[in-house]
Design an enzyme around this catalytic site. Structure first.
Site, mmCIF file in Angstrom:
data_model
loop_
_atom_site.group_PDB
_atom_site.id
_atom_site.type_symbol
_atom_site.label_atom_id
_atom_site.label_comp_id
_atom_site.label_asym_id
_atom_site.label_seq_id
_atom_site.Cartn_x
_atom_site.Cartn_y
_atom_site.Cartn_z
ATOM 1 N N SER A 243 122.354 33.259 126.987
ATOM 2 C CA SER A 243 122.061 32.405 125.933
ATOM 3 C C SER A 243 120.726 32.881 125.066
ATOM 4 O O SER A 243 119.913 33.619 125.817
ATOM 5 C CB SER A 243 121.723 30.923 126.539
ATOM 6 O OG SER A 243 122.977 30.649 127.295
HETATM 7 N N1 SAH Z 1 123.192 30.880 131.774
HETATM 8 C C1 SAH Z 1 123.562 32.382 131.841
HETATM 9 C C2 SAH Z 1 125.212 32.814 131.480
HETATM 10 C C3 SAH Z 1 125.598 31.989 130.369
HETATM 11 S S1 SAH Z 1 127.186 32.660 129.880
HETATM 12 C C4 SAH Z 1 122.543 33.473 131.027
HETATM 13 O O1 SAH Z 1 122.070 32.591 130.384
HETATM 14 O O2 SAH Z 1 122.462 34.313 131.577
HETATM 15 C C5 SAH Z 1 128.173 31.721 131.104
HETATM 16 C C6 SAH Z 1 128.559 32.101 132.263
HETATM 17 O O3 SAH Z 1 129.237 31.278 133.091
HETATM 18 C C7 SAH Z 1 129.144 33.671 132.200
HETATM 19 O O4 SAH Z 1 128.316 34.521 133.088
HETATM 20 C C8 SAH Z 1 130.621 33.335 133.013
HETATM 21 O O5 SAH Z 1 131.039 34.279 133.680
HETATM 22 C C9 SAH Z 1 130.194 32.108 133.720
HETATM 23 N N2 SAH Z 1 131.222 31.260 134.015
HETATM 24 C C10 SAH Z 1 132.441 30.708 133.399
HETATM 25 N N3 SAH Z 1 133.434 30.014 133.782
HETATM 26 C C11 SAH Z 1 132.898 29.804 135.176
HETATM 27 C C12 SAH Z 1 133.154 29.225 136.214
HETATM 28 N N4 SAH Z 1 134.300 28.575 136.124
HETATM 29 N N5 SAH Z 1 132.712 29.390 137.419
HETATM 30 C C13 SAH Z 1 131.462 30.032 137.449
HETATM 31 N N6 SAH Z 1 130.950 30.586 136.398
HETATM 32 C C14 SAH Z 1 131.557 30.655 135.332
#
Ligand code: SAH
Length: 230
Positions: free
Chosen positions: A65
């Site tokens: 993000s």
């Molecule tokens: N907050 C983090 C990533 C944001 S992107 C940062 O800023 O670095 C959203 C993340 O959620 C991604 O890494 C994706 O792989 C994860 N994600 C999506 N669905 C998910 C689920 N059901 N369980 C665990 N992680 C999930």
């Protein structure tokens, strides 16, 4: 070429936090201190654009993000990130926000990241090891797990704060169950049009929900759907 000095990444990170303060997004000392301590440059694939206010691809069809979204979520959760408190970061991706949470709750607290892409969990551990949150990872108050974050992480529930970094079609029941009375969940909800929702659990177990702002996050979904790019 001769170079007597170059702005270190720490200075660039500090300048980023100052900009977030100037724009009124970071308003508390605690959030500023945590964001200053955790160098965002260590968490992104392209260090040269680490301090620019945009989301960035981290592979696997997802993004880290933008700094202003991280800052906004830290501010919304700040009162629930006091030393000794417990926080869950669902969709922890690069581990950046999990590291900020861990620094805020400290070694007496607990910060748990859950991420469903094992490769991202592995790289987030490396990122955290290179950051100011490294001692917390070593001593165990910070941990990142592979799992489906829609189920939360029951082992350390209930949590004072839960953050979700991906948009859910609706609020997963398990996350509300794992929230402490008095605790707060911040989660983007919706499909194409999403609202960042702030869910406060009252002492009787009921919840109050308010929409903070419109947002655009990648979906909280199954690993298969994400890798297919649905
Ligand atoms: N907050 C983090 C990533 C944001 S992107 C940062 O800023 O670095 C959203 C993340 O959620 C991604 O890494 C994706 O792989 C994860 N994600 C999506 N669905 C998910 C689920 N059901 N369980 C665990 N992680 C999930």
């Amino acid at each position: 070429m001769k170079q007597f000095w170059s702005p270190s990444s720490i200075n660039k990170n500090k300048a980023m936090v100052e900009k977030l303060q100037n724009h009124g997004i970071v308003t508390s000392d605690e959030v500023a201190k945590a964001m200053e301590a955790v160098d965002r440059g260590v968490f992104v694939p392209d260090r040269s654009s680490a301090y620019i206010d945009c989301p960035m691809s981290i592979g696997y069809n997802v993004t880290i993000s933008a700094p202003h979204m991280h800052a906004m979520c830290l501010q919304l959760l700040e009162k629930h990130l006091k030393p000794g408190m417990r926080v869950l970061d669902v969709g922890s991706g690069t581990g950046y926000l999990t590291a900020c949470f861990a620094v805020m709750v400290g070694s007496e607290g607990r910060a748990i990241g859950v991420e469903h892409i094992p490769e991202l969990v592995a790289s987030s551990v490396k990122n955290i090891e290179a950051s100011a949150a490294s001692p917390l990872l070593k001593e165990g108050s910070l941990a990142v797990h592979v799992g489906d974050g829609r189920q939360g992480w029951a082992e350390f529930a209930p949590y004072d704060a839960i953050h979700v970094g991906a948009a859910a079609p609706e609020i997963p029941e398990a996350l509300i169950d794992q929230l402490k009375p008095g605790g707060r969940l911040v989660i983007p909800v919706g499909n194409i049009f999403q609202d960042l929702q702030v869910v406060d659990k009252n002492s009787d177990g009921s919840v109050s929900i308010k929409n903070e702002t419109s947002v655009r996050y990648v979906p909280l979904t199954s690993r298969e759907a994400q890798l297919r790019g649905d």
